[in-house]
Design an enzyme around this catalytic site. Sequence first.
Site, PDB file in Angstrom:
ATOM      1  N   PHE A 149       6.012  -4.211  15.049  1.00 35.77           N
ATOM      2  CA  PHE A 149       6.603  -4.513  16.553  1.00 35.77           C
ATOM      3  C   PHE A 149       7.165  -5.891  16.959  1.00 35.77           C
ATOM      4  O   PHE A 149       7.858  -6.177  17.644  1.00 35.77           O
ATOM      5  CB  PHE A 149       5.718  -4.108  17.595  1.00 35.77           C
ATOM      6  CG  PHE A 149       4.619  -4.724  17.818  1.00 35.77           C
ATOM      7  CD1 PHE A 149       4.392  -5.796  18.458  1.00 35.77           C
ATOM      8  CD2 PHE A 149       3.343  -4.426  16.967  1.00 35.77           C
ATOM      9  CE1 PHE A 149       3.455  -6.719  18.914  1.00 35.77           C
ATOM     10  CE2 PHE A 149       2.197  -5.254  17.446  1.00 35.77           C
ATOM     11  CZ  PHE A 149       2.178  -6.428  18.248  1.00 35.77           C
ATOM     12  N   LYS A 173      12.065   2.488   8.690  1.00 39.89           N
ATOM     13  CA  LYS A 173      11.109   3.114   9.974  1.00 39.89           C
ATOM     14  C   LYS A 173      10.364   2.117  10.861  1.00 39.89           C
ATOM     15  O   LYS A 173       9.684   1.493  10.345  1.00 39.89           O
ATOM     16  CB  LYS A 173       9.821   3.965   9.188  1.00 39.89           C
ATOM     17  CG  LYS A 173       9.176   4.791  10.091  1.00 39.89           C
ATOM     18  CD  LYS A 173       8.791   4.807  11.480  1.00 39.89           C
ATOM     19  CE  LYS A 173       7.451   3.919  11.320  1.00 39.89           C
ATOM     20  NZ  LYS A 173       6.874   3.716  12.822  1.00 39.89           N
ATOM     21  N   GLU A 176       7.737   2.252  16.675  1.00 38.06           N
ATOM     22  CA  GLU A 176       8.057   3.150  17.956  1.00 38.06           C
ATOM     23  C   GLU A 176       8.009   2.242  19.115  1.00 38.06           C
ATOM     24  O   GLU A 176       8.179   2.927  20.191  1.00 38.06           O
ATOM     25  CB  GLU A 176       7.082   4.310  17.598  1.00 38.06           C
ATOM     26  CG  GLU A 176       5.771   4.268  17.903  1.00 38.06           C
ATOM     27  CD  GLU A 176       5.007   3.911  16.757  1.00 38.06           C
ATOM     28  OE1 GLU A 176       3.770   4.195  16.648  1.00 38.06           O
ATOM     29  OE2 GLU A 176       5.582   3.415  15.580  1.00 38.06           O
ATOM     30  N   SER A 226      -0.441  -4.866   9.750  1.00 37.99           N
ATOM     31  CA  SER A 226      -2.038  -5.256   9.742  1.00 37.99           C
ATOM     32  C   SER A 226      -2.424  -5.030   8.250  1.00 37.99           C
ATOM     33  O   SER A 226      -1.864  -4.258   7.648  1.00 37.99           O
ATOM     34  CB  SER A 226      -2.534  -4.610  10.749  1.00 37.99           C
ATOM     35  OG  SER A 226      -2.944  -2.957  10.056  1.00 37.99           O
ATOM     36  N   CYS A 281       2.761 -13.111  12.605  1.00 38.10           N
ATOM     37  CA  CYS A 281       1.662 -13.335  11.432  1.00 38.10           C
ATOM     38  C   CYS A 281       1.564 -14.505  10.939  1.00 38.10           C
ATOM     39  O   CYS A 281       0.677 -14.994  10.191  1.00 38.10           O
ATOM     40  CB  CYS A 281       1.978 -12.353  10.454  1.00 38.10           C
ATOM     41  SG  CYS A 281       3.399 -12.549   9.473  1.00 38.10           S
ATOM     42  N   GLU A 382      -7.990 -10.720  13.196  1.00 32.75           N
ATOM     43  CA  GLU A 382      -6.749 -11.402  13.609  1.00 32.75           C
ATOM     44  C   GLU A 382      -6.523 -10.714  14.997  1.00 32.75           C
ATOM     45  O   GLU A 382      -6.304  -9.639  15.159  1.00 32.75           O
ATOM     46  CB  GLU A 382      -5.748 -10.561  12.462  1.00 32.75           C
ATOM     47  CG  GLU A 382      -4.276 -11.243  13.189  1.00 32.75           C
ATOM     48  CD  GLU A 382      -3.081 -10.417  12.179  1.00 32.75           C
ATOM     49  OE1 GLU A 382      -2.173 -10.910  11.718  1.00 32.75           O
ATOM     50  OE2 GLU A 382      -3.470  -9.227  11.754  1.00 32.75           O
TER      51      GLU A 382
END
Length: 499
Positions: A149, A173, A176, A226, A281, A382
Amino acid sequence: MKTVNHWIGGKTVEGTSGNYGPVTDPATGAVTTQVALASLEEVDAAVAAARDAYATWGTSSLAARTAVLFRYRALLDARRDDIAALITAEHGKVHSDALGEVARGLEIVELACGITTQLKGELSTQVSSRVDVSSIRQSLGVVAGITPFNFPAMVPMWMFPLAIACGNTFVLKPSEKDPSAANLLAELAAEAGLPDGVLNVLHGDKIAVDGLLNHPDVAAVSFVGSTPIARYIHTTASANGKRVQALGGAKNHMLVLPDADLDAAADAAVSAAYGSAGERCMAISAVVAVGAIGDELVARIKERAEKIKIGPGNDPASEMGPLITAAHRDKVASYVTGAAAQGADVVLDGTGYTVEGFEDGHWIGLSLLDHVSTDSDAYKDEIFGPVLCVLRAETYEEGVALMNASPFGNGTAIFTRDGGAARRFQLEIEAGMVGVNVPIPVPVGYHSFGGWKDSLFGDHHIYGNDGVHFYTRGKVVTTRWPDPADAPAGVDLGFPRNH
């Protein structure tokens, strides 16, 4: 309410599963859109469209592919404000950050435009009598990308332009949580002349992910997210015989030596820790202060952090926006509220922050934690939010040992005026990307991006040379031809006979 549907076979395809996910405006907390969540049947349809398109795209000329990509690059450039606006509306990052995201994605499109040189093979002649050996690279087939995201345009553009330039077809993909940018990227590709089915966008949740990981017609999977999910992606797809590059999480450190320019280091720490609300990240989430500079460095970071303007991403005055969801905001806040009990000094507490007129948004302020222990949750996990931890080390060696003990190895940085210290650091630190007086060392497009240890699962980094190698496979051809002078009797090629 607006519905974001799939893009399959060159057109919008309405979802048929009956399942939809909410998409919120992070600045208001209001649900503005719903996104169709794919069933396994819809996964099959997207992969089938890509498989059918590969029959012709996989054998198309490099000239034809790059012509499409050049037109695509022009369209993306012309529509960069529109893409950025979608990112701001669904992710929440400020418009300037969103524009920066689009620009970094465009770098890889430009790399793909020059794919002809990347796909050149090798030739060795006369390795034996009349024997030549050549090496070539060929496409894989249908490949998939599963993207996060936090960069809904950039990370997809780190994947599919190179993949399709190499002759593959692609099923994307996206997250969402902020799906609209991916659809616009696909629509612009079609406008540029990309044949139907070469790029497909499939929206969904775990059902869609598992469908791609288990689909027999998907040859490779790229992932950014992640560490737990990256490990799952790698394990599952590899067990199904697929090629995998799965980029995981991070806990990026910045080592500040006593000789560093503390103003430059403080500026870098603030921008790298709190930019894009820490939802990246490559964010610096841990500063390691060496020697006696810690107190002064913390004071300078605090002074700068307190001036950051937080507000809606579409407000030009805003320097930091909200977090993606209320649940994520609450999780980030929990690390701050529990920090003192685990030994940290809470220098800035951003929890409970609100913006007037937008009280229902997913707001959190900037947090700064000092004297953080390596045993604390705020250090080990994280956080993925605007929380900066400061740790102390007496020596360079102690600081590097602390950093190398982390299970993550994504990006890292050192701030120093000493070239010898910087040289030692870049060789001794266990991370895939290193910055010297550069806080977020994201490589340019023609070098590859990726970490070490629990920050990467698979053998290839993303984009650059590694990206081209990931999306192609090598083939070696050994050829022997008789000398034309030895042609059979009755066949005259115009060469003198040898005997």
